[in-house]
Design an enzyme around this catalytic site. Structure first.
Site, PDB file in Angstrom:
ATOM      1  CD1 TRP A  38      -2.704  30.975  -0.552  1.00 15.03           C
ATOM      2  CD2 TRP A  38      -1.145  29.618   0.324  1.00 15.03           C
ATOM      3  NE1 TRP A  38      -3.018  30.750   0.772  1.00 15.03           N
ATOM      4  CE2 TRP A  38      -2.092  29.928   1.327  1.00 15.03           C
ATOM      5  CE3 TRP A  38      -0.081  28.780   0.649  1.00 15.03           C
ATOM      6  CZ2 TRP A  38      -1.992  29.424   2.638  1.00 15.03           C
ATOM      7  CZ3 TRP A  38       0.020  28.276   1.949  1.00 15.03           C
ATOM      8  CH2 TRP A  38      -0.923  28.606   2.918  1.00 15.03           C
ATOM      9  CD1 TRP A  40       1.701  25.215  -4.468  1.00 12.05           C
ATOM     10  CD2 TRP A  40      -0.059  26.573  -4.703  1.00 12.05           C
ATOM     11  NE1 TRP A  40       1.403  25.301  -5.808  1.00 12.05           N
ATOM     12  CE2 TRP A  40       0.331  26.133  -5.977  1.00 12.05           C
ATOM     13  CE3 TRP A  40      -1.138  27.447  -4.612  1.00 12.05           C
ATOM     14  CZ2 TRP A  40      -0.328  26.515  -7.153  1.00 12.05           C
ATOM     15  CZ3 TRP A  40      -1.803  27.834  -5.782  1.00 12.05           C
ATOM     16  CH2 TRP A  40      -1.393  27.368  -7.027  1.00 12.05           C
ATOM     17  CD1 TRP A  80       3.697  44.544  -2.797  1.00 14.27           C
ATOM     18  CD2 TRP A  80       3.752  42.635  -3.977  1.00 14.27           C
ATOM     19  NE1 TRP A  80       5.013  44.144  -2.929  1.00 14.27           N
ATOM     20  CE2 TRP A  80       5.071  42.986  -3.628  1.00 14.27           C
ATOM     21  CE3 TRP A  80       3.538  41.470  -4.723  1.00 14.27           C
ATOM     22  CZ2 TRP A  80       6.171  42.206  -4.014  1.00 14.27           C
ATOM     23  CZ3 TRP A  80       4.621  40.696  -5.101  1.00 14.27           C
ATOM     24  CH2 TRP A  80       5.920  41.073  -4.754  1.00 14.27           C
ATOM     25  CG  ASN A 135       1.522  40.304   4.393  1.00 22.30           C
ATOM     26  OD1 ASN A 135       1.047  39.510   3.598  1.00 22.30           O
ATOM     27  ND2 ASN A 135       2.735  40.820   4.248  1.00 22.30           N
ATOM     28  CD1 TRP A 181       2.591  19.355  -4.452  1.00 21.78           C
ATOM     29  CD2 TRP A 181       3.631  20.219  -2.666  1.00 21.78           C
ATOM     30  NE1 TRP A 181       3.033  20.616  -4.794  1.00 21.78           N
ATOM     31  CE2 TRP A 181       3.676  21.169  -3.716  1.00 21.78           C
ATOM     32  CE3 TRP A 181       4.220  20.550  -1.454  1.00 21.78           C
ATOM     33  CZ2 TRP A 181       4.289  22.412  -3.594  1.00 21.78           C
ATOM     34  CZ3 TRP A 181       4.817  21.790  -1.319  1.00 21.78           C
ATOM     35  CH2 TRP A 181       4.850  22.704  -2.375  1.00 21.78           C
ATOM     36  CD  GLU A 226       3.137  46.210   1.005  1.00 17.36           C
ATOM     37  OE1 GLU A 226       2.652  45.075   0.815  1.00 17.36           O
ATOM     38  OE2 GLU A 226       4.354  46.461   0.898  1.00 17.36           O
TER      39      GLU A 226
HETATM   40  P1  FAD Z   1      -2.010  46.593   4.379  1.00 14.43           P
HETATM   41  O1  FAD Z   1      -0.633  46.249   4.755  1.00 14.43           O
HETATM   42  O2  FAD Z   1      -2.640  47.740   5.070  1.00 14.43           O
HETATM   43  O3  FAD Z   1      -2.010  46.814   2.804  1.00 14.43           O
HETATM   44  C1  FAD Z   1      -2.995  47.618   2.145  1.00 14.43           C
HETATM   45  C2  FAD Z   1      -3.656  46.818   1.046  1.00 14.43           C
HETATM   46  O4  FAD Z   1      -2.711  46.424   0.065  1.00 14.43           O
HETATM   47  C3  FAD Z   1      -4.309  45.534   1.504  1.00 14.43           C
HETATM   48  O5  FAD Z   1      -5.569  45.776   2.046  1.00 14.43           O
HETATM   49  C4  FAD Z   1      -4.336  44.728   0.225  1.00 14.43           C
HETATM   50  O6  FAD Z   1      -5.435  45.084  -0.576  1.00 14.43           O
HETATM   51  C5  FAD Z   1      -3.066  45.151  -0.463  1.00 14.43           C
HETATM   52  N1  FAD Z   1      -1.976  44.204  -0.174  1.00 14.43           N
HETATM   53  C6  FAD Z   1      -1.101  44.251   0.848  1.00 14.43           C
HETATM   54  N2  FAD Z   1      -0.210  43.232   0.753  1.00 14.43           N
HETATM   55  C7  FAD Z   1      -0.555  42.528  -0.341  1.00 14.43           C
HETATM   56  C8  FAD Z   1      -0.021  41.369  -0.970  1.00 14.43           C
HETATM   57  N3  FAD Z   1       1.060  40.750  -0.518  1.00 14.43           N
HETATM   58  N4  FAD Z   1      -0.620  40.911  -2.084  1.00 14.43           N
HETATM   59  C9  FAD Z   1      -1.697  41.541  -2.596  1.00 14.43           C
HETATM   60  N5  FAD Z   1      -2.245  42.650  -2.037  1.00 14.43           N
HETATM   61  C10 FAD Z   1      -1.684  43.135  -0.929  1.00 14.43           C
HETATM   62  N6  FAD Z   1      -4.773  39.589   0.478  1.00 14.43           N
HETATM   63  C11 FAD Z   1      -6.064  39.679   0.122  1.00 14.43           C
HETATM   64  O7  FAD Z   1      -6.590  40.794  -0.014  1.00 14.43           O
HETATM   65  N7  FAD Z   1      -6.809  38.546  -0.114  1.00 14.43           N
HETATM   66  C12 FAD Z   1      -6.302  37.299   0.021  1.00 14.43           C
HETATM   67  O8  FAD Z   1      -7.007  36.308  -0.224  1.00 14.43           O
HETATM   68  C13 FAD Z   1      -4.940  37.179   0.442  1.00 14.43           C
HETATM   69  N8  FAD Z   1      -4.374  35.950   0.642  1.00 14.43           N
HETATM   70  C14 FAD Z   1      -3.056  35.868   1.052  1.00 14.43           C
HETATM   71  C15 FAD Z   1      -2.483  34.607   1.237  1.00 14.43           C
HETATM   72  C16 FAD Z   1      -1.164  34.487   1.656  1.00 14.43           C
HETATM   73  C17 FAD Z   1      -0.544  33.113   1.829  1.00 14.43           C
HETATM   74  C18 FAD Z   1      -0.404  35.643   1.901  1.00 14.43           C
HETATM   75  C19 FAD Z   1       1.027  35.538   2.354  1.00 14.43           C
HETATM   76  C20 FAD Z   1      -0.949  36.899   1.700  1.00 14.43           C
HETATM   77  C21 FAD Z   1      -2.281  37.033   1.269  1.00 14.43           C
HETATM   78  N9  FAD Z   1      -2.865  38.298   1.057  1.00 14.43           N
HETATM   79  C22 FAD Z   1      -4.189  38.376   0.656  1.00 14.43           C
HETATM   80  C23 FAD Z   1      -2.048  39.528   1.076  1.00 14.43           C
HETATM   81  C24 FAD Z   1      -1.973  40.263   2.422  1.00 14.43           C
HETATM   82  O9  FAD Z   1      -1.655  39.377   3.456  1.00 14.43           O
HETATM   83  C25 FAD Z   1      -3.250  41.004   2.787  1.00 14.43           C
HETATM   84  O10 FAD Z   1      -3.693  41.796   1.708  1.00 14.43           O
HETATM   85  C26 FAD Z   1      -3.016  41.938   3.985  1.00 14.43           C
HETATM   86  O11 FAD Z   1      -2.561  41.206   5.093  1.00 14.43           O
HETATM   87  C27 FAD Z   1      -4.311  42.626   4.336  1.00 14.43           C
HETATM   88  O12 FAD Z   1      -4.165  43.399   5.491  1.00 14.43           O
HETATM   89  P2  FAD Z   1      -4.184  44.976   5.407  1.00 14.43           P
HETATM   90  O13 FAD Z   1      -5.390  45.420   4.662  1.00 14.43           O
HETATM   91  O14 FAD Z   1      -4.023  45.475   6.793  1.00 14.43           O
HETATM   92  O15 FAD Z   1      -2.884  45.269   4.562  1.00 14.43           O
END
Ligand code: FAD
Length: 483
Positions: free
Chosen positions: A388, A365, A284, A347, A312, A281
């Site tokens: 997005w 979006w 990502w 997420n 849209w 993650e």
């Molecule tokens: P965990 O599951 O604990 O993951 C650990 C870390 O991995 C996160 O803190 C984050 O830094 C990174 N990570 C995890 N999933 C993703 C992902 N899909 N893409 C990129 N990095 C990821 N994340 C943001 O940090 N900023 C945003 O502005 C953002 N906007 C989003 C918009 C949409 C529409 C979606 C679907 C996802 C978005 N995310 C964003 C990705 C993700 O949802 C969040 O990083 C995650 O929910 C943060 O919670 P966590 O720290 O508990 O994640």
């Protein structure tokens, strides 16, 4: 012999003392150090920080200032265009160098490149470091030498590269300059929201700052990592790390996360699979920055160019209902209200609300991206834009547009008892699962007993599920036919 002229360390999205290469380089030189943060509202243009980020910034700067004071130093605050602010500071302090850690937003790259050459042209050292990523975007290349557009081979290439360097400890003391330059008072920047009830929700949910970030990581490693793979999709449990705002503001480095997780795995305290699943993650996050670095149009234009012609809709009422969590779809509304109250959304639910916006409502979006930008404490240009585009089906490695999430089924699968909906949409709390995810299918007697009057205490669906789905698929087909 040590030089008496100070070194300016320009803090940005690296608001920490540990594993901060720019700070470490300054401290190791033995010169006096002037830590500075510049609130530059001009350079980011339309991507200036939103309300939730500004709240976080205030708290994080306060924490960093306090941490520096404990080490005999200070955080100097300046406002305005960073180039002007740094120029003035160099003049006022006679600084021999300005050091900082790199950012990857296109506006920041343009600004920082110009600043670097203008400082260097005056014979002053200007140097940047990597503090925010495990792997710099230009170091990970496909066989053909280009950037990756698909996550799995990208991450495979990262894992095959040399492991990220071991993190460095925070310096114990920082040499102070003979005289401190003047700085603003943090309160004078008015970063906190005017609506105090909004800040209240954020305050309850978060502890910005380096210590808060380290506590959050330890808590997750102790209680969350082992079950992460199973629980990360469940918004009704605390199953993910919630490190995202700490990572965005650089209160913790991905290298620190990486090595703490690897150490647990090496010591047999967590399985290799759990460690790899969580680090994926973080991968990502690396991938999103890789995309933004190589495709600067990511926040505005679809990476799949054909999507520019997507028909849209414009519908201010539907957009407002989505923003306020009043769509009549409980899991969507729960997510949007969690976002509004805490500045964060799970997420899985981000994916559900995103799909609902671009498919059921057929709204662009970009409208979702902008709302998230203002309300998320972890608003991050790369992660937000890439996610997005992924949801809308127009990005690199995106979910196909024709895969439309069914909000009821998603709710039943990932919030089986309806606890998440009950928490954020309390007017539905008395409805039993699975009806809490589809209240319009509950009989009148059940609704009455639960105190729910559809259209009064809770909205009726603003779009009918099948109708919204068909409209979205037709729009997508028209796009393909007109290609
Ligand atoms: P965990 O599951 O604990 O993951 C650990 C870390 O991995 C996160 O803190 C984050 O830094 C990174 N990570 C995890 N999933 C993703 C992902 N899909 N893409 C990129 N990095 C990821 N994340 C943001 O940090 N900023 C945003 O502005 C953002 N906007 C989003 C918009 C949409 C529409 C979606 C679907 C996802 C978005 N995310 C964003 C990705 C993700 O949802 C969040 O990083 C995650 O929910 C943060 O919670 P966590 O720290 O508990 O994640």
């Amino acid at each position: 012999m040590l030089s008496a002229s100070p070194i300016i360390v320009w803090f940005r999205q690296d608001l920490r003392l540990a594993d901060n290469p720019a700070l470490a380089a300054a401290v190791e030189s033995g010169a006096p150090v002037i830590p500075v943060y510049v609130h530059d509202e001009q350079a980011p243009g339309e991507w200036a920080m939103g309300g939730a980020s500004l709240w976080w910034l205030h708290r994080s700067l306060a924490a960093l200032g306090a941490d520096l004071s404990q080490r005999g130093s200070r955080l100097i605050l300046r406002k305005g265009a960073a180039s002007d602010a740094l120029d003035r500071l160099i003049e006022q302090t006679g600084a021999q160098a300005v050091l900082w850690n790199r950012l990857y937003e296109p506006w920041a790259i343009a600004r920082d490149t110009a600043i670097k050459s203008s400082i260097a042209a005056r014979g002053i050292r200007a140097e940047s470091f990597n503090a925010g990523l495990l792997f710099e975007p230009w170091t990970v290349k496909t066989g053909g030498g280009g950037p990756y557009k698909v996550f799995t081979p990208f991450w495979k290439a990262c894992l095959a590269a040399p492991a990220p360097a071991m993190p460095r400890k925070a310096p114990q003391t920082l040499a102070a300059p003979k005289a401190w330059p003047a700085g603003d008072k943090l309160e004078s920047w008015n970063l906190l929201p005017a609506k105090p009830d909004w800040a209240g929700g954020l305050r309850e949910a978060w502890t910005p700052g380096e210590a808060g970030a380290m506590d959050r990581l330890s808590l997750f490693l102790d209680d969350g990592l082992a079950d992460y793979a199973e629980m990360r999709n469940r918004p009704d449990v605390d199953g993910s790390s919630r490190l995202s705002p700490h990572l965005h503001f650089g209160e913790i480095a991905p290298r620190q996360v990486w090595h703490r997780v690897q150490a647990l795995s090496d010591a047999g305290k967590t399985s290799a699979a759990s460690a790899a699943g969580f680090l994926r993650e973080i991968g990502w996050r690396e991938f999103s920055t890789h995309l933004l670095y190589h495709f600067a149009q990511l926040p505005k234009l679809p990476l799949q160019a054909s999507f520019a012609a997507m028909p849209w809709r414009t519908d201010a009422a539907a957009l407002a209902a989505w923003q306020r969590g009043r769509t009549g779809y409980p899991i969507v509304d729960a997510g949007m209200r969690q976002l509004w109250q805490t500045g964060w959304m799970h997420n899985r639910v981000r994916m559900i609300v995103g799909s609902f916006l671009v498919k059921h409502l057929l709204l662009p979006w970009h409208a979702g991206e902008v709302w998230f930008w203002d309300t998320l404490v972890d608003a991050d240009l790369a992660n937000n834009a890439a996610s997005w585009q992924w949801i809308a089906g127009c990005g690199a490695d995106a979910a196909p547009y024709f895969r439309v999430f069914n909000p009821m089924l998603q709710g039943e699968k990932f919030d089986p008892q309806g606890a998440y909906v009950a928490e954020w949409v309390p007017e539905l709390a008395e409805l039993p699962a699975p009806f809490i995810h589809r209240p319009w299918t509950a009989g009148l007697a059940m609704l009455k007993e639960a105190g729910v009057v559809l259209g009064k205490t809770y909205p009726k669906p603003i779009v009918e599920h099948q109708g919204g789905r068909t409209r979205a698929l037709n729009a997508w087909k028209s796009l393909r036919e007109n290609r």
